[in-house]
Design a protein around this motif. Structure first.
Motif, PDB file in Angstrom:
ATOM      1  N   ALA A 443       0.830  -1.210   0.000  1.00 23.99           N
ATOM      2  CA  ALA A 443       0.000   0.000   0.000  1.00 23.99           C
ATOM      3  C   ALA A 443       0.863   1.259   0.000  1.00 23.99           C
ATOM      4  N   PHE A 444       1.949   1.235   0.774  1.00 26.14           N
ATOM      5  CA  PHE A 444       2.809   2.412   0.854  1.00 26.14           C
ATOM      6  C   PHE A 444       3.488   2.699  -0.477  1.00 26.14           C
ATOM      7  N   TYR A 445       4.149   1.686  -1.077  1.00 21.89           N
ATOM      8  CA  TYR A 445       4.914   1.986  -2.295  1.00 21.89           C
ATOM      9  C   TYR A 445       4.009   2.272  -3.480  1.00 21.89           C
ATOM     10  N   MET A 446       2.790   1.715  -3.497  1.00 22.92           N
ATOM     11  CA  MET A 446       1.886   2.022  -4.615  1.00 22.92           C
ATOM     12  C   MET A 446       1.401   3.462  -4.553  1.00 22.92           C
ATOM     13  N   PHE A 447       1.061   3.934  -3.372  1.00 26.02           N
ATOM     14  CA  PHE A 447       0.623   5.326  -3.267  1.00 26.02           C
ATOM     15  C   PHE A 447       1.808   6.284  -3.348  1.00 26.02           C
ATOM     16  N   ARG A 448       2.980   5.805  -3.020  1.00 26.77           N
ATOM     17  CA  ARG A 448       4.187   6.590  -3.290  1.00 26.77           C
ATOM     18  C   ARG A 448       4.319   6.821  -4.790  1.00 26.77           C
ATOM     19  N   LEU A 449       4.105   5.763  -5.595  1.00 26.78           N
ATOM     20  CA  LEU A 449       4.132   5.911  -7.044  1.00 26.78           C
ATOM     21  C   LEU A 449       3.085   6.915  -7.509  1.00 26.78           C
ATOM     22  N   TYR A 450       1.885   6.793  -6.940  1.00 29.22           N
ATOM     23  CA  TYR A 450       0.791   7.668  -7.382  1.00 29.22           C
ATOM     24  C   TYR A 450       1.100   9.136  -7.074  1.00 29.22           C
ATOM     25  N   PHE A 451       1.513   9.427  -5.847  1.00 33.44           N
ATOM     26  CA  PHE A 451       1.734  10.825  -5.461  1.00 33.44           C
ATOM     27  C   PHE A 451       2.923  11.440  -6.204  1.00 33.44           C
ATOM     28  N   LEU A 452       3.999  10.680  -6.371  1.00 36.41           N
ATOM     29  CA  LEU A 452       5.148  11.208  -7.099  1.00 36.41           C
ATOM     30  C   LEU A 452       4.816  11.482  -8.563  1.00 36.41           C
ATOM     31  N   THR A 453       3.887  10.715  -9.120  1.00 38.78           N
ATOM     32  CA  THR A 453       3.563  10.840 -10.543  1.00 38.78           C
ATOM     33  C   THR A 453       2.482  11.875 -10.811  1.00 38.78           C
ATOM     34  N   PHE A 454       1.418  11.860 -10.016  1.00 39.32           N
ATOM     35  CA  PHE A 454       0.223  12.629 -10.378  1.00 39.32           C
ATOM     36  C   PHE A 454      -0.048  13.850  -9.499  1.00 39.32           C
ATOM     37  N   GLU A 455       0.520  13.930  -8.323  1.00 39.17           N
ATOM     38  CA  GLU A 455       0.230  15.047  -7.421  1.00 39.17           C
ATOM     39  C   GLU A 455       1.431  15.975  -7.310  1.00 39.17           C
ATOM     40  N   GLY A 456       1.220  17.111  -6.657  1.00 37.80           N
ATOM     41  CA  GLY A 456       2.292  18.082  -6.472  1.00 37.80           C
ATOM     42  C   GLY A 456       2.532  18.917  -7.711  1.00 37.80           C
ATOM     43  N   ASP A 457       3.722  19.449  -7.832  1.00 41.19           N
ATOM     44  CA  ASP A 457       4.106  20.299  -8.964  1.00 41.19           C
ATOM     45  C   ASP A 457       4.876  19.487  -9.998  1.00 41.19           C
ATOM     46  N   PHE A 458       4.714  19.894 -11.241  1.00 39.32           N
ATOM     47  CA  PHE A 458       5.409  19.201 -12.327  1.00 39.32           C
ATOM     48  C   PHE A 458       6.900  19.532 -12.272  1.00 39.32           C
ATOM     49  N   ARG A 459       7.739  18.489 -12.360  1.00 40.02           N
ATOM     50  CA  ARG A 459       9.185  18.655 -12.217  1.00 40.02           C
ATOM     51  C   ARG A 459       9.934  18.348 -13.509  1.00 40.02           C
ATOM     52  N   GLY A 460       9.188  18.147 -14.587  1.00 38.03           N
ATOM     53  CA  GLY A 460       9.813  17.738 -15.839  1.00 38.03           C
ATOM     54  C   GLY A 460      10.696  18.788 -16.466  1.00 38.03           C
ATOM     55  N   GLU A 461      10.517  20.079 -16.086  1.00 38.34           N
ATOM     56  CA  GLU A 461      11.326  21.149 -16.674  1.00 38.34           C
ATOM     57  C   GLU A 461      12.656  21.344 -15.954  1.00 38.34           C
ATOM     58  N   ASN A 462      12.890  20.567 -14.918  1.00 36.27           N
ATOM     59  CA  ASN A 462      14.104  20.711 -14.125  1.00 36.27           C
ATOM     60  C   ASN A 462      15.301  20.202 -14.929  1.00 36.27           C
ATOM     61  N   GLN A 463      15.963  21.129 -15.628  1.00 32.95           N
ATOM     62  CA  GLN A 463      17.087  20.761 -16.486  1.00 32.95           C
ATOM     63  C   GLN A 463      18.257  20.190 -15.678  1.00 32.95           C
ATOM     64  N   GLU A 464      18.440  20.719 -14.485  1.00 36.51           N
ATOM     65  CA  GLU A 464      19.536  20.241 -13.649  1.00 36.51           C
ATOM     66  C   GLU A 464      19.327  18.771 -13.278  1.00 36.51           C
ATOM     67  N   MET A 465      18.079  18.422 -12.930  1.00 38.45           N
ATOM     68  CA  MET A 465      17.774  17.037 -12.596  1.00 38.45           C
ATOM     69  C   MET A 465      17.936  16.135 -13.817  1.00 38.45           C
ATOM     70  N   GLN A 466      17.496  16.613 -14.979  1.00 43.41           N
ATOM     71  CA  GLN A 466      17.639  15.824 -16.202  1.00 43.41           C
ATOM     72  C   GLN A 466      19.106  15.521 -16.491  1.00 43.41           C
TER      73      GLN A 466
END
Length: 668
Positions: A443-466
């Motif tokens: 239950a923990f790791y599945m909702f971890r997947l959900y929150f990291l993917t669908f909730e919060g702010d979009f992090r795809g523009e983070n060039q440094e992380m890329q």
């Protein structure tokens, strides 16, 4: 009047004919067939759809109480020995046929959207049809020998599909790894099949079970030999269904296209091993040690998969280790002598896991619009977040899948997983406790997947992380995709969202066919067991275990909500700083890949080099020396071949003188 079961031979044949037709077309008229995408898709979808229709009719007949149907013909004979082939339709086969054809049909629809721009579109559809046909043939096989034929076909198709993008090193290596690991299990399976034939004189499931029992009771086969044969046969399902320690190929298989990941993890390859163990339950149930071993391996696999999933940042690999864990639950049920519970979880898991994988594909497809087609970036959850608003259908269905796999009522996963835990509690309380703890981890790791993917702010523009992620992988940024913006992320097209919506329905409702007080599923597979279970059902026994299971799953969900949704914390980073050794152990996947690399990969390479040296220096040396001696003796003797009788007489005379002298010396 003919029944639907009389035409069940068409179920594997129709996709096979479609795959052969398109495959021959690709070989003969490659450019023409590659341009004819829609006709190819319609042809193969029609073939699989027709198989699904017949499968539903077969399932309806079995639900109505019609007896099993078996059609056999003599494939080979020698004296009194006869080897029958054909097909069998019984409740277990009917359930699996309906499940596989449904998932395969939906995956094909999904693939039409997901693979739309891939140059290998037609080849991919051909492989899918062949893969489906192989699995369907395995299901209807009436004996172990025929199953082995289709077992290997399933393995071949998985190799082709996992390595579909063969120009990528990761995909090529993953396909090789899957092939080699499964060969280990398949070798054990083959030895077990041959050994059982030696002991019983039969390849038939019931004939093997009854024959081995009689041989053991008569003393003609020692108990240790019978147990060894059962373990050898189980090695096949161990590899196919990714059980510890032969599970290592499955997470790497994520290198293939996401639709095939969904098909492998939901209804085909990994399901084949669980299905075979269920088929052989009359054999395995005779030996308590075999059942205990299967249960222990299943429990270790269950916990291992969940623990590694806790640290995964790759969305697909997180789901892959989740599959490993759920397959462990299924094997735990088989080892506890509850094949009905194991098969029920296989069915429910197929629905929500196919939906989760297809949902991950929808996310990855959208992420590629921002970060490019580099899998390291498109699948890493550190670059996701905030996708629920942009991809509502994908987010909702993924959320439903997370609830279902977590075992929260009334969704499907609760009924099947709770039944397994109940059986484990009655059989092996220690194994139940490990499965119980794993439910909270799930239950923990599945909702971890959900929150990291669908909730919060979009992090795809983070060039440094890329750049950091690419640097870790030893790659560089693709300049072509540097100007992409987050606005390009959008919900996937209907061919990809339609299967998600369809699969969400059974993910919610299908569990009700297996409620413990009146299980329709159990009545179908084992009517007597279902009646007995219903008569012995007690709310006093059911509720405490169910409440405990739901409580620990809820605790896992609440922990994920608190850390990843409310506090926006990365619990993995916090725990890794506090417990670096444990984090390193999990991130390195219990070091099992490293152990395999050191012992088997490097060891086999070292052995191969030594064998090569022996071949070059010893074997080649002997051969070359023989050749040189022949050549030298020939060169020397040619001067004695003059063709003159006087010269030959002189040689004979000289030889006689030499012999006389030799005997004279010896006599003295």
């Amino acid at each position: 009047m003919h029944s639907a079961a009389d035409f069940a031979w068409l179920i594997p044949l129709l996709p096979l004919c479609g795959a052969v037709l398109i495959g021959l077309g690709l070989i003969s008229f490659n450019d023409l067939f590659n341009r004819s995408r829609k006709p190819v898709a319609i042809t193969l979808l029609t073939s699989v759809g027709a198989s699904a229709f017949i499968s539903y009719l077969v399932l309806a007949e079995q639900l109505s109480g019609k007896p099993p149907v078996e059609h056999l013909f003599i494939w080979a004979s020698a004296g009194s020995f006869e080897l029958p082939m054909g097909y069998v339709i019984d409740p277990l086969a009917a359930v699996m046929l309906a499940l596989v054809t449904t998932i395969a049909f939906l995956v094909m629809i999904y693939s039409h959207g997901y693979m739309a721009h891939d140059p290998g579109y037609v080849r991919f559809f051909t492989y899918l049809a062949l893969f489906s046909s192989s699995m369907l043939g395995l299901i209807v096989s009436p004996n172990l020998l025929e199953i082995y034929v289709f077992w290997e076909l399933v393995g071949m198709c998985s190799y082709l599909l996992v390595g579909f993008w063969y120009d990528r090193d990761g995909a090529a290596h993953a396909a090789q790894k899957a092939f080699v690991v499964n060969r280990v299990g398949d070798f054990g399976l083959l030895l077990g099949i041959l050994g059982l034939f030696w002991a019983t004189g039969s390849f038939d499931f019931h004939g093997i079970a009854e024959g081995l029992s009689e041989s053991v009771n008569a003393g003609t086969v020692p108990i240790w030999a019978a147990v060894t044969l059962c373990i050898l046969v189980f090695m096949g399902p161990m590899a196919k269904s990714a059980q510890f320690p032969l599970h290592v190929w499955l997470p790497d298989a994520m290198e293939g296209p996401t639709p095939i990941s969904a098909l492998i993890h939901a209804a085909t390859m990994v399901a084949a091993g669980v299905f075979l163990v269920a088929r052989l339950d009359p054999l395995f149930s005779q030996f308590p040690f075999v059942g205990l071993l299967i249960a222990i391996i299943g429990t270790v696999t269950c916990f291992l998969g969940a623990s590694i999933a806790l640290t995964q940042m790759d969305l697909k690999k997180g789901l892959a280790y989740s599959t490993v864990s759920q397959l462990g639950y299924m094997m735990l049920a088989m080892g506890c002598g509850a094949p009905v519970a194991g098969m029920f979880h296989l069915v429910t898991h197929a629905c929500f896991k196919a939906m989760l994988f297809l949902g991950s594909g929808s996310v990855i497809h959208a992420m590629e619009e921002v970060v490019g087609h580099e899998p390291i970036l498109a699948q890493d959850m550190r670059l996701m977040g905030g996708l629920r608003k942009k991809m509502p259908i994908t987010a909702i269905t993924f959320f439903i899948g997370c609830i279902a796999i977590s075992g929260i009522p009334p969704l499907a996963g609760f009924w099947s997983k709770d039944e397994i835990l109940g059986q484990a509690f009655n059989s092996f309380p220690i194994l139940w406790f490990i499965g119980f703890v794993t439910a909270g981890m799930t239950a923990f790791y599945m909702f971890r997947l959900y929150f990291l993917t669908f909730e919060g702010d979009f992090r795809g523009e983070n060039q440094e992380m890329q750049l950091s992620l690419l640097a870790q992988a030893g790659k560089e940024k693709d300049e072509e995709h540097e100007d992409h913006e987050t606005g390009h992320i959008h919900e996937s097209a209907w061919p990809m969202t339609f299967p998600l919506a369809v699969l969400a329905i059974p993910s919610v409702l299908i569990g009700f066919i297996g409620v413990p007080w009146n299980s329709i599923f159990a009545k179908l597979l084992d009517h007597n067991e279902a009646i007995e279970a219903a008569e012995n059902f007690s709310w006093g026994e059911f509720l405490p275990l169910a409440i405990a299971s739901v409580s620990i799953s809820s605790l896992g969900i609440l922990l994920a909500v608190y850390t990843y949704y409310l506090k926006k914390l990365d619990l993995g980073v916090s725990l890794s700083n506090k417990y670096p050794k444990i984090n390193l152990f999990l991130k390195n996947k219990w070091y099992l890949d490293d152990i395999n690399e050191k012992i088997f990969v490097r060891g086999s390479r070292k052995l191969a080099k030594e064998v090569l040296e022996v071949d070059a220096k010893v074997v080649d040396g002997v051969v070359n020396l023989t050749g040189l001696l022949t050549l030298g003796s020939g060169e020397g003797l040619k001067y004695l071949e003059t063709g003159r009788a006087q010269f030959y007489a002189l040689i004979v005379f000289g030889g006689v003188i030499a012999l006389v002298a030799l005997f004279g010396v010896v006599g003295a």
